[in-house]
Design a protein around this motif. Structure first.
Motif, mmCIF file in Angstrom:
data_model
loop_
_atom_site.group_PDB
_atom_site.id
_atom_site.type_symbol
_atom_site.label_atom_id
_atom_site.label_comp_id
_atom_site.label_asym_id
_atom_site.label_seq_id
_atom_site.Cartn_x
_atom_site.Cartn_y
_atom_site.Cartn_z
ATOM 1 N N GLY A 31 21.777 46.418 25.892
ATOM 2 C CA GLY A 31 20.943 45.282 26.258
ATOM 3 C C GLY A 31 21.585 43.958 25.900
ATOM 4 O O GLY A 31 22.659 43.905 25.299
ATOM 5 N N GLU A 53 12.102 35.790 32.942
ATOM 6 C CA GLU A 53 12.291 37.196 32.540
ATOM 7 C C GLU A 53 11.768 38.152 33.613
ATOM 8 O O GLU A 53 12.351 39.197 33.876
ATOM 9 C CB GLU A 53 11.600 37.440 31.198
ATOM 10 C CG GLU A 53 11.567 38.888 30.739
ATOM 11 C CD GLU A 53 10.154 39.376 30.484
ATOM 12 O OE1 GLU A 53 9.749 40.374 31.118
ATOM 13 O OE2 GLU A 53 9.447 38.752 29.663
ATOM 14 N N PHE A 57 14.662 39.984 38.056
ATOM 15 C CA PHE A 57 14.702 41.299 38.705
ATOM 16 C C PHE A 57 14.409 41.220 40.210
ATOM 17 O O PHE A 57 14.365 42.255 40.875
ATOM 18 C CB PHE A 57 13.685 42.242 38.058
ATOM 19 C CG PHE A 57 13.954 42.534 36.610
ATOM 20 C CD1 PHE A 57 14.936 43.426 36.227
ATOM 21 C CD2 PHE A 57 13.226 41.906 35.609
ATOM 22 C CE1 PHE A 57 15.184 43.698 34.891
ATOM 23 C CE2 PHE A 57 13.464 42.159 34.270
ATOM 24 C CZ PHE A 57 14.455 43.070 33.913
ATOM 25 N N ASN A 80 14.343 47.009 31.499
ATOM 26 C CA ASN A 80 13.112 46.306 31.174
ATOM 27 C C ASN A 80 13.479 45.021 30.441
ATOM 28 O O ASN A 80 14.654 44.741 30.186
ATOM 29 C CB ASN A 80 12.211 47.195 30.309
ATOM 30 C CG ASN A 80 10.737 46.898 30.514
ATOM 31 O OD1 ASN A 80 10.361 45.784 30.913
ATOM 32 N ND2 ASN A 80 9.883 47.874 30.229
ATOM 33 N N ALA A 81 12.464 44.250 30.082
ATOM 34 C CA ALA A 81 12.704 42.987 29.385
ATOM 35 C C ALA A 81 11.424 42.531 28.709
ATOM 36 O O ALA A 81 10.336 42.984 29.039
ATOM 37 C CB ALA A 81 13.187 41.911 30.361
ATOM 38 N N THR A 88 14.619 36.156 24.471
ATOM 39 C CA THR A 88 14.380 37.034 25.605
ATOM 40 C C THR A 88 15.363 38.194 25.477
ATOM 41 O O THR A 88 16.536 37.973 25.174
ATOM 42 C CB THR A 88 14.598 36.314 26.946
ATOM 43 O OG1 THR A 88 13.718 35.184 27.017
ATOM 44 C CG2 THR A 88 14.332 37.234 28.117
ATOM 45 N N VAL A 90 16.770 41.614 27.557
ATOM 46 C CA VAL A 90 16.844 42.444 28.760
ATOM 47 C C VAL A 90 17.595 43.703 28.350
ATOM 48 O O VAL A 90 18.712 43.617 27.836
ATOM 49 C CB VAL A 90 17.570 41.720 29.906
ATOM 50 C CG1 VAL A 90 17.455 42.527 31.202
ATOM 51 C CG2 VAL A 90 17.015 40.316 30.115
ATOM 52 N N TYR A 91 17.004 44.871 28.576
ATOM 53 C CA TYR A 91 17.585 46.072 27.990
ATOM 54 C C TYR A 91 17.485 47.276 28.922
ATOM 55 O O TYR A 91 16.650 47.330 29.828
ATOM 56 C CB TYR A 91 16.917 46.390 26.655
ATOM 57 C CG TYR A 91 15.413 46.561 26.708
ATOM 58 C CD1 TYR A 91 14.826 47.820 26.817
ATOM 59 C CD2 TYR A 91 14.567 45.445 26.632
ATOM 60 C CE1 TYR A 91 13.446 47.964 26.861
ATOM 61 C CE2 TYR A 91 13.187 45.590 26.674
ATOM 62 C CZ TYR A 91 12.629 46.853 26.792
ATOM 63 O OH TYR A 91 11.274 47.007 26.840
ATOM 64 N N THR A 92 18.378 48.243 28.682
ATOM 65 C CA THR A 92 18.435 49.456 29.481
ATOM 66 C C THR A 92 18.533 50.676 28.585
ATOM 67 O O THR A 92 18.932 50.590 27.424
ATOM 68 C CB THR A 92 19.671 49.469 30.406
ATOM 69 O OG1 THR A 92 20.855 49.610 29.597
ATOM 70 C CG2 THR A 92 19.776 48.200 31.232
ATOM 71 N N LEU A 106 23.298 44.306 34.049
ATOM 72 C CA LEU A 106 22.831 43.255 33.144
ATOM 73 C C LEU A 106 23.586 41.946 33.390
ATOM 74 O O LEU A 106 22.978 40.864 33.445
ATOM 75 C CB LEU A 106 23.012 43.700 31.695
ATOM 76 C CG LEU A 106 22.065 44.805 31.204
ATOM 77 C CD1 LEU A 106 22.535 45.353 29.859
ATOM 78 C CD2 LEU A 106 20.639 44.287 31.089
#
Length: 409
Positions: A31, A53, A57, A80-81, A88, A90-92, A106
């Motif tokens: 992330g 955020e 997407f 997601n985030a 903020t 943002v991660y997977t 990302l």
């Protein structure tokens, strides 16, 4: 590169920081933590950080919204985030073997989001509905309304979501400007918890993020003025009274935070044997829920005590809470009693470490805010150093009749 507690840290030439941790397993957690949140917005665009955020997407220069949403899901992963007052993320997560896919996606979102107006218009209404849903929940709403009063006059005072009016005023150019201003290499940390060797992951991070612009600092964060004590009752026509009692404290870099974590857990943490749960719920049956929480930011913080009860019992609950805090302040804990409190809290830390995704996000935030690893082991070590006097000193910060109160009925 340098090794610190099995983690590999590095700073690339563009100022981007990265932390990698090789961990055996079948899943990779990757992330980006960004030093940008709701306190960085202008008054005209309240809710913009959260809006960005959501809408990163909705399309980039090479992907449409459906391609972004399915990019990780098609291999069994997810993206997601979330947004807070100051960051903020943002991660997977995905099965190991798809690290390049995660990093490339990302980087694409952060550098190439184009905020198409058609998609933004749809998402705007989604967020407005999210706001209305939150407004219909007084047990959540009371927290934000308390913060509005505690941080009055500063960028911290408004709701992270914004208002329906402010969200409807946000346009694509506002999103692009915010992204360009705050999503810079020097204000980001990439974190990777994967089965791959750290040096392999660092090369991948550099491949996808190494050319992101450094940029200049656009943060203009002003520490809120001294909080004026308040005691407010607001009639919202609900059957239950939702109350917050709280006070302003120090920021997240203050060494007293470790004693504060212990006090918070002992007083009203997520455990049935907390002082307030025993006194208000177990002994007297006055509340369905009572809890305390600590929210520390870069330059300020809050300790908050929440309880929900019948409106006729609000004053009774308030008196009991004040009495419990006074008792902690007047009777210094013995070393053995504090040892039990430490043991419980450190055990909870250890149990929480089983959630690898949360632990990975904490790694990124640790580098973002402290520029070093402050993981569970480091926190536990500092917790064990807290003395009875440290505990008492922090308790007295909230026990000197400094608690403000907001009740929604």
């Amino acid at each position: 590169m340098k090794e610190e507690n099995r983690y590999t840290l590095t700073t690339f030439s563009n100022g981007l920081r990265a932390v990698c941790y090789q961990r055996s397993g079948l899943v990779s957690y990757i992330g980006v933590a960004v030093n940008a949140g709701s306190r960085d917005e202008s008054e005209r665009c309240e809710g913009l950080a959260h809006f960005v955020e959501h809408t990163i997407f909705k399309g980039t220069s090479k992907r449409k919204a459906w391609q972004i949403s399915s990019r990780m899901e098609i291999v069994g992963g997810e993206i997601n985030a979330y947004t807070s007052k100051e960051e903020t993320v943002v991660y997977t997560n995905a099965p190991s073997g798809y690290e390049d896919r995660a990093l490339e996606l990302l980087a694409d979102l952060i550098t190439s989001s184009c905020f198409p107006e058609k998609e933004i218009d749809k998402e705007r209404e989604v967020i407005v509905e999210e706001i209305y849903s939150y407004l219909d929940s007084p047990s959540e709403r009371v927290y934000d309304e308390f913060e509005e009063l505690a941080y009055k006059g500063s960028g911290l005072s408004h709701n992270i979501l914004g208002s329906p009016e402010s969200v409807r005023n946000i346009r694509g150019e506002d999103c692009r400007k915010f992204l360009d201003s705050f999503y810079k290499a020097t204000d980001m940390v990439v974190y990777c918890v994967t089965p791959l060797a750290d040096d392999v992951m660092m090369h991948k991070v550099e491949k996808y993020f190494g050319k992101i612009a450094s940029g200049k600092d656009h943060h203009h964060r002003v520490t809120p003025s001294v909080m004026e004590k308040f005691d407010i009752l607001r009639d919202n026509g609900t059957h239950q009274a939702n109350t917050i009692m709280g006070t302003r404290l120090f920021g997240r870099n203050d060494e007293r935070r470790f004693a504060l974590y212990l006090l918070n857990n002992y007083l009203g943490g997520s455990c049935m044997n907390s002082r307030l749960n025993r006194e208000l719920r177990e002994k007297r049956g006055l509340v369905y829920m009572v809890e305390s929480a600590v929210s520390l930011l870069s330059d300020t913080g809050l300790l908050l005590i929440y309880f929900g009860c019948d409106p006729s019992n609000v004053n009774k609950c308030r008196k009991i809470i004040k009495r419990e805090i006074a008792g902690i302040c007047e009777n210094k804990l013995s070393a053995s009693a504090l040892e039990r409190i430490k043991r419980q809290y450190c055990g909870q830390l250890l149990a929480s470490s089983d959630n690898i995704e949360n632990r990975a996000i904490s790694l990124g935030k640790s580098i973002l805010y402290f520029d070093r690893i402050v993981d569970i082991s480091v926190t536990a070590d500092r917790i064990m150093q807290v003395t009875p006097q440290d505990f008492l000193d922090v308790a007295q910060l909230i026990g000197d009749d400094s608690l403000s109160t907001l009740t929604l009925t």
